[in-house]
Design an enzyme around this catalytic site. Sequence first.
Site, short mmCIF file in Angstrom:
data_model
loop_
_atom_site.label_atom_id
_atom_site.label_comp_id
_atom_site.label_asym_id
_atom_site.label_seq_id
_atom_site.Cartn_x
_atom_site.Cartn_y
_atom_site.Cartn_z
N TYR A 102 0.84 -1.21 0.00
CA TYR A 102 0.00 0.00 0.00
C TYR A 102 0.88 1.27 0.00
O TYR A 102 0.64 2.20 -0.77
CB TYR A 102 -0.90 -0.05 1.24
CG TYR A 102 -1.89 1.07 1.36
CD1 TYR A 102 -3.04 1.10 0.57
CD2 TYR A 102 -1.69 2.12 2.27
CE1 TYR A 102 -3.96 2.13 0.70
CE2 TYR A 102 -2.60 3.14 2.40
CZ TYR A 102 -3.74 3.14 1.62
OH TYR A 102 -4.65 4.17 1.74
N LYS B 236 1.07 4.14 -2.94
CA LYS B 236 0.73 5.55 -2.69
C LYS B 236 1.94 6.46 -2.95
O LYS B 236 1.77 7.60 -3.40
CB LYS B 236 0.18 5.72 -1.27
CG LYS B 236 -1.16 5.01 -1.05
CD LYS B 236 -2.26 5.55 -1.95
CE LYS B 236 -3.64 5.01 -1.59
NZ LYS B 236 -4.71 5.59 -2.41
P1 NAI Z 1 -13.33 2.45 1.22
O1 NAI Z 1 -12.89 1.04 1.17
O2 NAI Z 1 -14.38 2.84 2.20
O3 NAI Z 1 -13.80 2.93 -0.23
C1 NAI Z 1 -13.07 2.63 -1.39
C2 NAI Z 1 -14.04 2.45 -2.54
O4 NAI Z 1 -13.27 2.09 -3.71
C3 NAI Z 1 -15.05 1.31 -2.33
O5 NAI Z 1 -16.36 1.78 -2.56
C4 NAI Z 1 -14.63 0.24 -3.33
O6 NAI Z 1 -15.72 -0.53 -3.83
C5 NAI Z 1 -13.98 1.09 -4.42
N1 NAI Z 1 -13.08 0.31 -5.27
C6 NAI Z 1 -12.24 -0.67 -4.88
N2 NAI Z 1 -11.64 -1.21 -5.96
C7 NAI Z 1 -12.11 -0.54 -7.04
C8 NAI Z 1 -11.87 -0.65 -8.44
N3 NAI Z 1 -11.04 -1.56 -8.93
N4 NAI Z 1 -12.53 0.18 -9.29
C9 NAI Z 1 -13.41 1.11 -8.78
N5 NAI Z 1 -13.68 1.24 -7.46
C10 NAI Z 1 -13.04 0.43 -6.61
O7 NAI Z 1 -12.00 3.31 1.45
P2 NAI Z 1 -11.77 4.80 1.96
O8 NAI Z 1 -11.24 4.72 3.33
O9 NAI Z 1 -12.95 5.65 1.69
O10 NAI Z 1 -10.54 5.24 1.02
C11 NAI Z 1 -10.68 6.05 -0.12
C12 NAI Z 1 -9.30 6.46 -0.61
O11 NAI Z 1 -8.60 7.13 0.43
C13 NAI Z 1 -8.42 5.25 -0.99
O12 NAI Z 1 -7.61 5.58 -2.11
C14 NAI Z 1 -7.55 5.08 0.24
O13 NAI Z 1 -6.34 4.43 -0.07
C15 NAI Z 1 -7.35 6.51 0.65
N6 NAI Z 1 -6.97 6.69 2.05
C16 NAI Z 1 -7.77 6.27 3.07
C17 NAI Z 1 -7.39 6.47 4.39
C18 NAI Z 1 -8.22 6.05 5.54
O14 NAI Z 1 -7.77 6.20 6.67
N7 NAI Z 1 -9.44 5.55 5.34
C19 NAI Z 1 -6.10 7.11 4.69
C20 NAI Z 1 -5.35 7.51 3.54
C21 NAI Z 1 -5.78 7.30 2.27
#
Ligand code: NAI
Length: 246
Positions: free
Chosen positions: A154, A158
């Site tokens: 991961y 990133k």
């Molecule tokens: P989440 O898991 O709640 O949402 C991610 C969404 O991406 C889901 O709806 C999933 O179905 C969708 N997804 C997964 N694979 C996919 C694909 N191949 N094509 C299209 N959609 C796809 O995650 P969250 O926490 O909302 O994270 C959103 C972004 O923020 C991500 O890039 C994550 O790496 C980043 N992030 C999150 C942090 C956290 O603490 N939650 C911290 C730093 C970054």
Amino acid sequence: MGVKGKRVIVTGAAQGIGRAIAALLAEQGAALLLCDVNREKTEETAREIGAGGAICLACMADVTRPADADALVQDAVQRLGAVDVLVNNAGITRDNVLLRMKEDQWDQVMAVNLKGTFNCTRAAIRAMLRQKRGTVINIASITGLMGNAGQANYSASKAGVIGFTKAVAREYADRGITVNAVAPGFIQTAMTDAIPEKEREALINQIPLKRLGTPLDVARVVCFLASDEAAYITGQVIGVNGGLYM
Ligand code: NAI
């Protein structure tokens, strides 16, 4: 000014941070196309956000597939008229310590987080070049800057997103296109709900602002970068991490 009337694609928008970004952009007058692999949930999210009066459409796209990314952008051009802003938010984790990490865990994370960002950005920039303007906002992570044990895949993906952001920002600046990254710290979502309570408390203790972030904290920064007020900002990585990494 602001984001009023801007036509925006948000990937991975069914839930979590992507959903919060879409909701805030809609509230501020943008028209949206949400995409995710989870069709039902994306349609439900788009309906809920659209109920507030904004244009909010849904489509199914797996960002790991170049053909889906191309179709996503075409869909936005056809249904919204153009793509002014792309938010590359889709992301996954497949955590493991390095010696136990399976090749598949490495490949899946790279495919969604890094190649997905490449696929969608390449497709959107083609459309933005014709318009002679556009903005790409990539959701990176604090782990891409400081690393995190158990997340070599991961963190590498990133960090890759950050390098990609800067390279593409340099390539297209003279064509009126800006490219920036937002690097959230630990944000309260399904992703961090998986952290055991004790570990979460220890983590909060290390954060100078003494709390996890909220999806809205991230959405506010994305909204600013998507706005006309951010026109002179490109190639930057904006941390939203409560001071955890300075
Ligand atoms: P989440 O898991 O709640 O949402 C991610 C969404 O991406 C889901 O709806 C999933 O179905 C969708 N997804 C997964 N694979 C996919 C694909 N191949 N094509 C299209 N959609 C796809 O995650 P969250 O926490 O909302 O994270 C959103 C972004 O923020 C991500 O890039 C994550 O790496 C980043 N992030 C999150 C942090 C956290 O603490 N939650 C911290 C730093 C970054």
